[in-house]
Design a protein around this motif. Structure first.
Motif, mmCIF file in Angstrom:
data_model
loop_
_atom_site.group_PDB
_atom_site.id
_atom_site.type_symbol
_atom_site.label_atom_id
_atom_site.label_comp_id
_atom_site.label_asym_id
_atom_site.label_seq_id
_atom_site.Cartn_x
_atom_site.Cartn_y
_atom_site.Cartn_z
ATOM 1 N N GLU A 1 0.862 -0.951 -0.006
ATOM 2 C CA GLU A 1 0.259 -0.288 0.073
ATOM 3 C C GLU A 1 0.416 1.605 0.199
ATOM 4 N N LEU A 2 1.117 2.125 -1.286
ATOM 5 C CA LEU A 2 2.063 2.704 -1.801
ATOM 6 C C LEU A 2 1.024 3.815 -2.325
ATOM 7 N N PRO A 3 1.838 5.295 -2.452
ATOM 8 C CA PRO A 3 0.949 5.807 -2.990
ATOM 9 C C PRO A 3 1.779 5.781 -4.665
ATOM 10 N N PHE A 4 1.503 4.639 -5.153
ATOM 11 C CA PHE A 4 2.377 4.830 -6.372
ATOM 12 C C PHE A 4 2.203 5.781 -7.512
ATOM 13 N N ARG A 5 1.438 6.747 -7.923
ATOM 14 C CA ARG A 5 1.022 7.254 -8.468
ATOM 15 C C ARG A 5 2.127 8.710 -8.022
ATOM 16 N N GLU A 6 2.081 9.261 -6.771
ATOM 17 C CA GLU A 6 2.679 9.852 -6.595
ATOM 18 C C GLU A 6 4.734 9.417 -6.582
ATOM 19 N N LEU A 7 4.648 8.512 -6.402
ATOM 20 C CA LEU A 7 6.156 7.877 -6.621
ATOM 21 C C LEU A 7 6.636 8.052 -7.471
ATOM 22 N N VAL A 8 5.631 7.991 -8.122
ATOM 23 C CA VAL A 8 6.171 7.577 -9.649
ATOM 24 C C VAL A 8 6.225 8.971 -10.674
ATOM 25 N N ASP A 9 5.547 10.066 -10.029
ATOM 26 C CA ASP A 9 5.965 11.362 -10.305
ATOM 27 C C ASP A 9 6.806 12.153 -9.884
ATOM 28 N N LEU A 10 7.558 11.968 -8.810
ATOM 29 C CA LEU A 10 8.292 11.597 -7.984
ATOM 30 C C LEU A 10 9.575 11.698 -8.284
ATOM 31 N N ALA A 11 9.984 10.664 -9.092
ATOM 32 C CA ALA A 11 11.348 10.004 -10.140
ATOM 33 C C ALA A 11 11.356 10.825 -11.281
ATOM 34 N N HIS A 12 10.234 10.931 -11.454
ATOM 35 C CA HIS A 12 10.452 11.638 -13.108
ATOM 36 C C HIS A 12 10.605 13.576 -12.664
ATOM 37 N N LYS A 13 10.216 13.800 -11.746
ATOM 38 C CA LYS A 13 10.945 15.258 -11.761
ATOM 39 C C LYS A 13 12.583 15.060 -11.024
ATOM 40 N N LEU A 14 13.545 13.903 -11.188
ATOM 41 C CA LEU A 14 14.602 13.814 -10.956
ATOM 42 C C LEU A 14 15.578 13.056 -12.675
ATOM 43 N N GLN A 15 16.377 13.782 -12.422
ATOM 44 C CA GLN A 15 17.071 13.394 -14.321
ATOM 45 C C GLN A 15 18.415 13.189 -13.103
ATOM 46 N N PHE A 16 19.490 12.375 -13.959
ATOM 47 C CA PHE A 16 20.467 11.697 -14.062
ATOM 48 C C PHE A 16 21.591 13.356 -14.328
ATOM 49 N N SER A 17 22.220 13.499 -13.194
ATOM 50 C CA SER A 17 23.365 14.660 -13.515
ATOM 51 C C SER A 17 23.774 14.419 -14.777
ATOM 52 N N HIS A 18 24.667 13.160 -15.061
ATOM 53 C CA HIS A 18 25.005 12.259 -16.820
ATOM 54 C C HIS A 18 25.406 10.977 -16.216
ATOM 55 N N THR A 19 25.396 11.342 -17.455
ATOM 56 C CA THR A 19 25.453 9.123 -17.733
ATOM 57 C C THR A 19 26.543 8.951 -18.709
ATOM 58 N N GLU A 20 26.812 8.049 -18.538
ATOM 59 C CA GLU A 20 28.007 6.508 -19.113
ATOM 60 C C GLU A 20 27.782 5.525 -19.620
ATOM 61 N N LEU A 21 26.426 5.717 -20.399
ATOM 62 C CA LEU A 21 26.317 4.871 -20.705
ATOM 63 C C LEU A 21 26.709 3.765 -22.236
ATOM 64 N N ARG A 22 26.587 2.920 -22.276
ATOM 65 C CA ARG A 22 26.373 2.112 -23.700
ATOM 66 C C ARG A 22 25.748 1.094 -24.110
ATOM 67 N N TRP A 23 25.691 0.908 -25.040
ATOM 68 C CA TRP A 23 24.665 -0.708 -25.463
ATOM 69 C C TRP A 23 25.206 -1.655 -25.731
ATOM 70 N N GLU A 24 25.687 -3.174 -24.824
ATOM 71 C CA GLU A 24 26.219 -4.352 -25.062
ATOM 72 C C GLU A 24 25.426 -5.181 -25.200
ATOM 73 N N ASP A 25 25.985 -5.808 -26.647
ATOM 74 C CA ASP A 25 25.104 -6.552 -27.754
ATOM 75 C C ASP A 25 25.521 -8.644 -26.982
ATOM 76 N N MET A 26 24.807 -8.518 -26.764
ATOM 77 C CA MET A 26 24.692 -10.334 -26.485
ATOM 78 C C MET A 26 23.314 -11.329 -27.115
ATOM 79 N N ALA A 27 23.580 -12.136 -27.485
ATOM 80 C CA ALA A 27 22.841 -13.310 -27.514
ATOM 81 C C ALA A 27 22.650 -14.662 -26.863
#
Length: 337
Positions: free
Chosen positions: A254-280
């Protein structure tokens, strides 16, 4: 100097963050999991796929069905024993009768994750490790799955059936420390762990390290390196942890799911260092090669509102996230940045 209105707004934000963090901690405080690691000795050197998660999961599927199935049916759905058999729940994540669900969900998340050491070229007497994490009531199945892997190793791993033998079994704590168990103790379930029982303080800035590929599907597409936002990451994690708790501990969330998701979308990464790694992986059922690539790298956050979501982020280090968690994908670790 901040204006009085800004001070009041900041204070209100901090109070709200503390309230949400308290609600998250209370909701997931009883979340429990069990971790074991199995170490196998290579009997004869050879070549293995570089990524072994799919091979170990395939071994588990075949071995578990052989161990527990009494009817020999290829399809479990018409089986009269389906509600009493561990195979459909453990391997196919079948929804138990009268299980609590969120929304229109019709399939439970799998009750376990696997994390394997890398494959590639191996020599005789090399060690391959497999870490198994089980959620909630399925910690009791650790002994059964360990026996299945021990027997499966005798038949070999991968398409070339590389011979292995189980030489070490240990329970694993939340920090990765191991306590060795005798192989004769395969019938005993290790103790369960509660990740939020000792929640550390939230750091002011945070690095999220994606250790194995993260396959996150948003609006019917897998998220690429330039498209991942914190809101999508957190909302998927919230859903996964809530479902695990409901399905495998019969605990309503029992949580305020909508409130939690809305809050999460207000936060932004300051920066990222990401890449796509192919696997199969090769799917015997689909008779084709299935892409299993995902995101690896690091994401950075610096926001005082992070405190509100800290308990959930901390818990996710042991649940993994995204598609393919049963094969070792979606593992991340947190570090103060």
């Amino acid at each position: 100097m901040l204006e009085p209105a800004a001070v009041a707004s900041r204070r209100a934000c901090m109070v709200s963050s503390e309230k949400i963090a308290t609600e998250l901690s209370r909701a997931f405080l009883g979340f429990r999991l069990t971790r074991v690691v199995l170490a196998f000795r290579v009997l004869h050197g050879g070549q293995l796929p570089p990524w072994l998660g799919s091979a170990w999961r395939g071994m588990l599927g075949h071995g578990l069905k052989s161990a527990v199935c009494t009817t020999g049916l290829d399809d479990c759905r018409p089986c009269p024993l389906i509600d009493d058999c561990p195979y459909p729940v453990l391997f196919e994540a079948r929804v138990p009768l009268n299980a609590p669900m969120l929304g229109s969900n019709t399939k439970a998340p799998g009750p376990y994750t696997l994390l394997a050491s890398p494959g590639g070229r191996v020599a005789s007497d090399d060690e391959l490790t497999l870490r198994l994490t089980l959620f909630g009531e399925h910690g009791r199945d650790a002994a059964l799955l360990a026996r299945v892997f021990a027997l499966g190793a005798d038949s070999g791993l991968g398409e070339r059936r590389l011979g292995l033998t189980l030489q070490r079994l240990a329970e694993v704590d939340l920090d990765g420390g191991e306590r060795e168990l005798g192989l004769a103790q395969l019938h005993q379930a290790p103790p369960s762990l509660a990740p939020l029982a000792a929640l550390p303080p939230c750091p002011p800035s945070l690095a999220i390290h994606l250790l194995t590929p993260l396959r996150l599907r948003v609006r019917n597409r897998y998220v690429g390196p330039d498209c991942l936002c914190f809101g999508d990451f957190l909302s998927h994690l919230l859903r996964r942890c809530s479902l695990l708790l409901q399905f495998y501990q019969q605990t309503p969330v029992e949580l305020p799911f909508r409130e939690l998701v809305d809050l999460a979308h207000k936060l932004q990464f300051s920066h990222t260092e990401l890449r796509w790694e192919d696997m199969a992986r090769h799917s015997s059922r689909q008779e084709r090669v299935v892409p299993m690539g995902g995101l690896v790298g690091t994401m950075y956050l610096e926001d005082e509102r992070l405190q509100a979501l800290w308990p959930l982020l901390w818990l996710g280090q042991w649940t993994q996230l995204g598609k393919g968690v049963s094969m070792g994908l979606g593992e991340y670790r947190l570090e103060a940045a």
